[in-house]
Scaffold this motif. Structure first.
Motif, PDB file in Angstrom:
ATOM      1  N   TRP A 102       1.605  -8.801   1.724  1.00  0.00           N
ATOM      2  CA  TRP A 102       0.599  -7.753   1.985  1.00  0.00           C
ATOM      3  C   TRP A 102       1.288  -6.459   2.422  1.00  0.00           C
ATOM      4  O   TRP A 102       0.908  -5.371   1.976  1.00  0.00           O
ATOM      5  N   MET A 103       2.299  -6.556   3.272  1.00  0.00           N
ATOM      6  CA  MET A 103       2.972  -5.370   3.789  1.00  0.00           C
ATOM      7  C   MET A 103       3.738  -4.618   2.707  1.00  0.00           C
ATOM      8  O   MET A 103       3.882  -3.393   2.782  1.00  0.00           O
ATOM      9  N   LEU A 104       4.229  -5.330   1.703  1.00  0.00           N
ATOM     10  CA  LEU A 104       5.104  -4.714   0.702  1.00  0.00           C
ATOM     11  C   LEU A 104       4.392  -4.415  -0.608  1.00  0.00           C
ATOM     12  O   LEU A 104       5.036  -4.159  -1.623  1.00  0.00           O
ATOM     13  N   ARG A 105       3.071  -4.415  -0.591  1.00  0.00           N
ATOM     14  CA  ARG A 105       2.326  -4.195  -1.826  1.00  0.00           C
ATOM     15  C   ARG A 105       2.389  -2.734  -2.255  1.00  0.00           C
ATOM     16  O   ARG A 105       2.636  -1.846  -1.453  1.00  0.00           O
ATOM     17  N   GLY A 106       2.163  -2.504  -3.552  1.00  0.00           N
ATOM     18  CA  GLY A 106       2.082  -1.134  -4.072  1.00  0.00           C
ATOM     19  C   GLY A 106       3.360  -0.336  -3.863  1.00  0.00           C
ATOM     20  O   GLY A 106       4.468  -0.823  -4.063  1.00  0.00           O
ATOM     21  N   ARG A 107       3.189   0.908  -3.432  1.00  0.00           N
ATOM     22  CA  ARG A 107       4.331   1.818  -3.213  1.00  0.00           C
ATOM     23  C   ARG A 107       4.764   1.839  -1.753  1.00  0.00           C
ATOM     24  O   ARG A 107       5.377   2.804  -1.291  1.00  0.00           O
ATOM     25  N   THR A 108       4.487   0.771  -1.025  1.00  0.00           N
ATOM     26  CA  THR A 108       4.777   0.750   0.402  1.00  0.00           C
ATOM     27  C   THR A 108       6.251   0.997   0.702  1.00  0.00           C
ATOM     28  O   THR A 108       6.592   1.762   1.606  1.00  0.00           O
ATOM     29  N   LEU A 109       7.143   0.366  -0.047  1.00  0.00           N
ATOM     30  CA  LEU A 109       8.573   0.524   0.222  1.00  0.00           C
ATOM     31  C   LEU A 109       9.024   1.966   0.033  1.00  0.00           C
ATOM     32  O   LEU A 109       9.846   2.481   0.802  1.00  0.00           O
ATOM     33  N   PHE A 110       8.480   2.624  -0.970  1.00  0.00           N
ATOM     34  CA  PHE A 110       8.836   4.024  -1.235  1.00  0.00           C
ATOM     35  C   PHE A 110       8.267   4.938  -0.148  1.00  0.00           C
ATOM     36  O   PHE A 110       8.936   5.876   0.309  1.00  0.00           O
TER      37      PHE A 110
END
Length: 237
Positions: A102-110
Protein backbone atom coordinates in the motif's frame (compact mmCIF):
# COMPACT_ATOMS: atom_id res chain seq x y z
CA UNK A 1 5.27 11.88 3.93
CA UNK A 2 5.01 10.81 0.32
CA UNK A 3 1.75 9.41 -1.01
CA UNK A 4 0.64 8.02 -4.36
CA UNK A 5 -1.35 11.19 -5.04
CA UNK A 6 0.88 13.88 -3.57
CA UNK A 7 3.26 14.96 -0.82
CA UNK A 8 2.70 15.95 2.82
CA UNK A 9 5.20 18.32 4.42
CA UNK A 10 5.01 18.97 8.16
CA UNK A 11 6.84 21.22 10.59
CA UNK A 12 6.44 21.38 14.35
CA UNK A 13 3.35 23.59 13.96
CA UNK A 14 1.88 23.15 10.48
CA UNK A 15 1.35 20.65 7.69
CA UNK A 16 0.42 20.94 4.03
CA UNK A 17 -0.57 18.37 1.43
CA UNK A 18 0.00 19.20 -2.23
CA UNK A 19 -1.74 16.76 -4.55
CA UNK A 20 -0.91 15.87 -8.12
CA UNK A 21 -4.09 17.57 -9.32
CA UNK A 22 -2.94 20.95 -7.93
CA UNK A 23 -5.06 21.05 -4.76
CA UNK A 24 -3.35 22.12 -1.53
CA UNK A 25 -4.76 21.19 1.87
CA UNK A 26 -3.44 22.81 5.04
CA UNK A 27 -3.69 22.16 8.75
CA UNK A 28 -2.05 22.61 12.13
CA UNK A 29 0.04 20.03 13.97
CA UNK A 30 -1.04 19.42 17.58
CA UNK A 31 1.49 20.03 20.32
CA UNK A 32 1.99 17.35 22.98
CA UNK A 33 1.38 18.37 26.61
CA UNK A 34 4.43 19.89 28.27
CA UNK A 35 4.77 17.19 30.89
CA UNK A 36 4.88 14.52 28.16
CA UNK A 37 7.93 16.16 26.59
CA UNK A 38 9.89 15.45 29.79
CA UNK A 39 8.94 11.77 30.11
CA UNK A 40 11.37 9.44 28.29
CA UNK A 41 9.83 6.73 26.10
CA UNK A 42 6.32 8.19 26.44
CA UNK A 43 7.31 11.37 24.59
CA UNK A 44 8.56 9.33 21.65
CA UNK A 45 5.36 7.30 21.35
CA UNK A 46 3.25 10.46 21.54
CA UNK A 47 5.36 12.11 18.87
CA UNK A 48 4.95 9.10 16.59
CA UNK A 49 1.19 9.24 17.04
CA UNK A 50 1.03 12.98 16.35
CA UNK A 51 3.00 12.46 13.13
CA UNK A 52 -0.12 10.81 11.69
CA UNK A 53 -2.19 13.96 12.22
CA UNK A 54 -2.33 14.92 8.51
CA UNK A 55 -3.88 11.53 7.74
CA UNK A 56 -6.46 11.25 10.50
CA UNK A 57 -7.35 14.63 11.92
CA UNK A 58 -10.35 16.58 10.64
CA UNK A 59 -10.18 17.04 6.90
CA UNK A 60 -7.01 15.04 6.61
CA UNK A 61 -5.51 13.88 3.35
CA UNK A 62 -6.64 10.26 3.76
CA UNK A 63 -10.14 9.24 2.77
CA UNK A 64 -12.41 7.33 5.12
CA UNK A 65 -11.67 3.92 3.60
CA UNK A 66 -7.95 4.56 3.76
CA UNK A 67 -8.18 5.66 7.39
CA UNK A 68 -9.98 2.44 8.28
CA UNK A 69 -7.29 0.44 6.50
CA UNK A 70 -4.46 2.26 8.29
CA UNK A 71 -6.16 1.91 11.67
CA UNK A 72 -6.68 -1.81 11.07
CA UNK A 73 -3.01 -2.19 10.05
CA UNK A 74 -1.84 -0.45 13.24
CA UNK A 75 -4.11 -2.55 15.46
CA UNK A 76 -3.36 -5.79 13.64
CA UNK A 77 -0.37 -6.66 15.88
CA UNK A 78 -2.81 -6.90 18.78
CA UNK A 79 -4.49 -9.83 17.06
CA UNK A 80 -1.22 -11.74 17.07
CA UNK A 81 -1.53 -12.05 20.85
CA UNK A 82 -4.52 -14.37 20.44
CA UNK A 83 -2.98 -16.53 17.71
CA UNK A 84 -0.83 -19.61 18.28
CA UNK A 85 2.87 -18.97 17.88
CA UNK A 86 3.00 -21.07 14.71
CA UNK A 87 0.46 -18.77 13.05
CA UNK A 88 1.61 -15.41 14.38
CA UNK A 89 4.77 -15.24 12.22
CA UNK A 90 3.10 -15.86 8.81
CA UNK A 91 0.20 -13.57 9.72
CA UNK A 92 2.63 -10.85 10.79
CA UNK A 93 4.60 -11.20 7.55
CA UNK A 94 1.38 -11.03 5.51
CA UNK A 95 0.31 -7.85 7.30
CA UNK A 96 3.72 -6.31 6.66
CA UNK A 97 3.66 -7.21 2.96
CA UNK A 98 0.18 -5.72 2.49
CA UNK A 99 1.15 -2.52 4.30
CA UNK A 100 4.36 -2.11 2.29
CA UNK A 101 2.47 -2.72 -0.97
CA UNK A 102 0.00 0.00 0.00
CA UNK A 103 2.80 2.44 0.89
CA UNK A 104 4.69 1.89 -2.37
CA UNK A 105 1.77 2.06 -4.78
CA UNK A 106 1.68 4.36 -7.80
CA UNK A 107 4.33 7.09 -7.97
CA UNK A 108 4.99 7.03 -4.23
CA UNK A 109 8.70 6.23 -4.55
CA UNK A 110 9.23 9.11 -6.98
CA UNK A 111 7.26 11.52 -4.82
CA UNK A 112 9.27 10.31 -1.83
CA UNK A 113 12.41 11.42 -3.63
CA UNK A 114 10.70 14.70 -4.51
CA UNK A 115 9.80 15.24 -0.85
CA UNK A 116 13.44 14.90 0.21
CA UNK A 117 14.62 17.12 -2.63
CA UNK A 118 12.17 19.87 -1.76
CA UNK A 119 13.17 19.87 1.91
CA UNK A 120 16.86 19.95 0.98
CA UNK A 121 16.17 22.85 -1.40
CA UNK A 122 14.53 24.82 1.41
CA UNK A 123 17.40 24.11 3.80
CA UNK A 124 20.02 25.01 1.17
CA UNK A 125 18.22 28.16 0.02
CA UNK A 126 17.77 26.83 -3.52
CA UNK A 127 13.99 26.82 -3.87
CA UNK A 128 13.78 28.71 -7.16
CA UNK A 129 16.61 26.87 -8.97
CA UNK A 130 15.09 23.57 -7.84
CA UNK A 131 11.63 24.63 -9.02
CA UNK A 132 12.86 25.31 -12.57
CA UNK A 133 15.06 22.21 -12.60
CA UNK A 134 18.42 24.00 -12.56
CA UNK A 135 19.34 22.51 -9.17
CA UNK A 136 18.86 18.94 -7.95
CA UNK A 137 19.44 18.68 -4.21
CA UNK A 138 19.87 15.19 -2.82
CA UNK A 139 16.89 12.86 -2.78
CA UNK A 140 18.38 11.16 0.31
CA UNK A 141 17.45 12.64 3.67
CA UNK A 142 18.91 12.05 7.16
CA UNK A 143 15.53 12.68 8.84
CA UNK A 144 13.55 10.28 6.66
CA UNK A 145 11.28 7.74 8.31
CA UNK A 146 13.17 5.06 6.42
CA UNK A 147 16.15 5.76 8.66
CA UNK A 148 13.92 5.35 11.70
CA UNK A 149 12.55 2.06 10.37
CA UNK A 150 16.07 0.77 9.77
CA UNK A 151 16.87 1.43 13.44
CA UNK A 152 13.73 -0.27 14.72
CA UNK A 153 14.79 -3.73 13.53
CA UNK A 154 18.07 -4.05 15.50
CA UNK A 155 16.52 -2.39 18.55
CA UNK A 156 13.60 -4.84 18.41
CA UNK A 157 15.94 -7.81 18.20
CA UNK A 158 17.96 -6.53 21.16
CA UNK A 159 14.83 -5.84 23.22
CA UNK A 160 13.52 -9.31 22.48
CA UNK A 161 16.73 -10.97 23.68
CA UNK A 162 17.03 -8.82 26.81
CA UNK A 163 13.35 -8.93 27.83
CA UNK A 164 13.53 -9.70 31.58
CA UNK A 165 9.99 -10.95 32.23
CA UNK A 166 8.61 -14.44 31.66
CA UNK A 167 7.04 -14.93 28.23
CA UNK A 168 3.31 -14.19 28.15
CA UNK A 169 0.61 -13.53 25.59
CA UNK A 170 1.24 -9.80 25.73
CA UNK A 171 5.04 -10.05 25.44
CA UNK A 172 5.37 -9.54 21.63
CA UNK A 173 3.14 -6.46 21.76
CA UNK A 174 4.96 -5.04 24.79
CA UNK A 175 8.34 -5.59 23.15
CA UNK A 176 7.12 -3.88 19.98
CA UNK A 177 5.96 -0.79 21.90
CA UNK A 178 9.16 -0.67 23.93
CA UNK A 179 11.27 -1.02 20.78
CA UNK A 180 9.47 1.87 19.10
CA UNK A 181 9.87 4.06 22.18
CA UNK A 182 13.57 3.22 22.57
CA UNK A 183 14.22 3.78 18.87
CA UNK A 184 12.54 7.18 19.07
CA UNK A 185 14.81 8.18 21.95
CA UNK A 186 17.86 7.02 19.99
CA UNK A 187 16.55 8.76 16.87
CA UNK A 188 16.22 12.10 18.64
CA UNK A 189 19.71 11.80 20.14
CA UNK A 190 21.20 11.07 16.72
CA UNK A 191 19.34 13.97 15.11
CA UNK A 192 20.45 16.40 17.83
CA UNK A 193 24.07 15.26 17.84
CA UNK A 194 26.74 17.08 15.84
CA UNK A 195 29.28 14.30 16.17
CA UNK A 196 30.07 12.35 13.03
CA UNK A 197 30.01 9.10 14.98
CA UNK A 198 26.30 9.56 15.59
CA UNK A 199 25.71 9.64 11.84
CA UNK A 200 26.80 6.01 11.65
CA UNK A 201 23.34 5.11 12.94
CA UNK A 202 21.86 6.70 9.80
CA UNK A 203 23.90 4.71 7.29
CA UNK A 204 21.54 1.68 7.07
CA UNK A 205 18.55 3.94 6.47
CA UNK A 206 20.36 6.07 3.90
CA UNK A 207 21.33 2.90 2.05
CA UNK A 208 17.73 1.67 2.23
CA UNK A 209 16.53 4.93 0.69
CA UNK A 210 18.03 3.78 -2.59
CA UNK A 211 15.08 1.38 -2.65
CA UNK A 212 12.41 3.59 -1.06
CA UNK A 213 13.06 6.62 -3.27
CA UNK A 214 13.37 7.08 -7.03
CA UNK A 215 14.63 10.03 -9.07
CA UNK A 216 11.62 12.37 -9.49
CA UNK A 217 10.82 14.45 -12.54
CA UNK A 218 10.67 18.24 -12.20
CA UNK A 219 6.87 18.25 -12.02
CA UNK A 220 6.92 15.89 -9.05
CA UNK A 221 9.52 18.03 -7.29
CA UNK A 222 7.28 21.04 -7.87
CA UNK A 223 4.43 19.24 -6.09
CA UNK A 224 6.64 18.77 -3.03
CA UNK A 225 7.93 22.35 -3.24
CA UNK A 226 4.34 23.60 -3.24
CA UNK A 227 3.74 21.85 0.08
CA UNK A 228 7.03 23.19 1.47
CA UNK A 229 6.08 26.74 0.44
CA UNK A 230 2.72 26.44 2.18
CA UNK A 231 4.35 25.41 5.46
CA UNK A 232 7.11 28.01 5.24
CA UNK A 233 4.66 30.81 4.52
CA UNK A 234 2.76 30.11 7.74
CA UNK A 235 5.91 29.52 9.79
CA UNK A 236 7.36 32.88 8.75
CA UNK A 237 4.26 34.99 9.35
Amino acid sequence: MARADGVVIASERFWAFASRDGVVQEGAMPAPPRFVRRVPLLRGMVRLGLALTPLFRGRGVARRRERVFLLAAMLAPLSLIFLPQSASLPVGIAIGVVLIAWMLRGRTLFLHGAEHRAIAAAEDGRLVPTWVGQAKPSRFAPRCGTNFAALVFPVSMLADRLWPLPAAAYTPFAISLLSLALTMELWQLVQASRHRVARVFLLPGLALQRLTTQEPVVEETQIALTAVASVLERELI
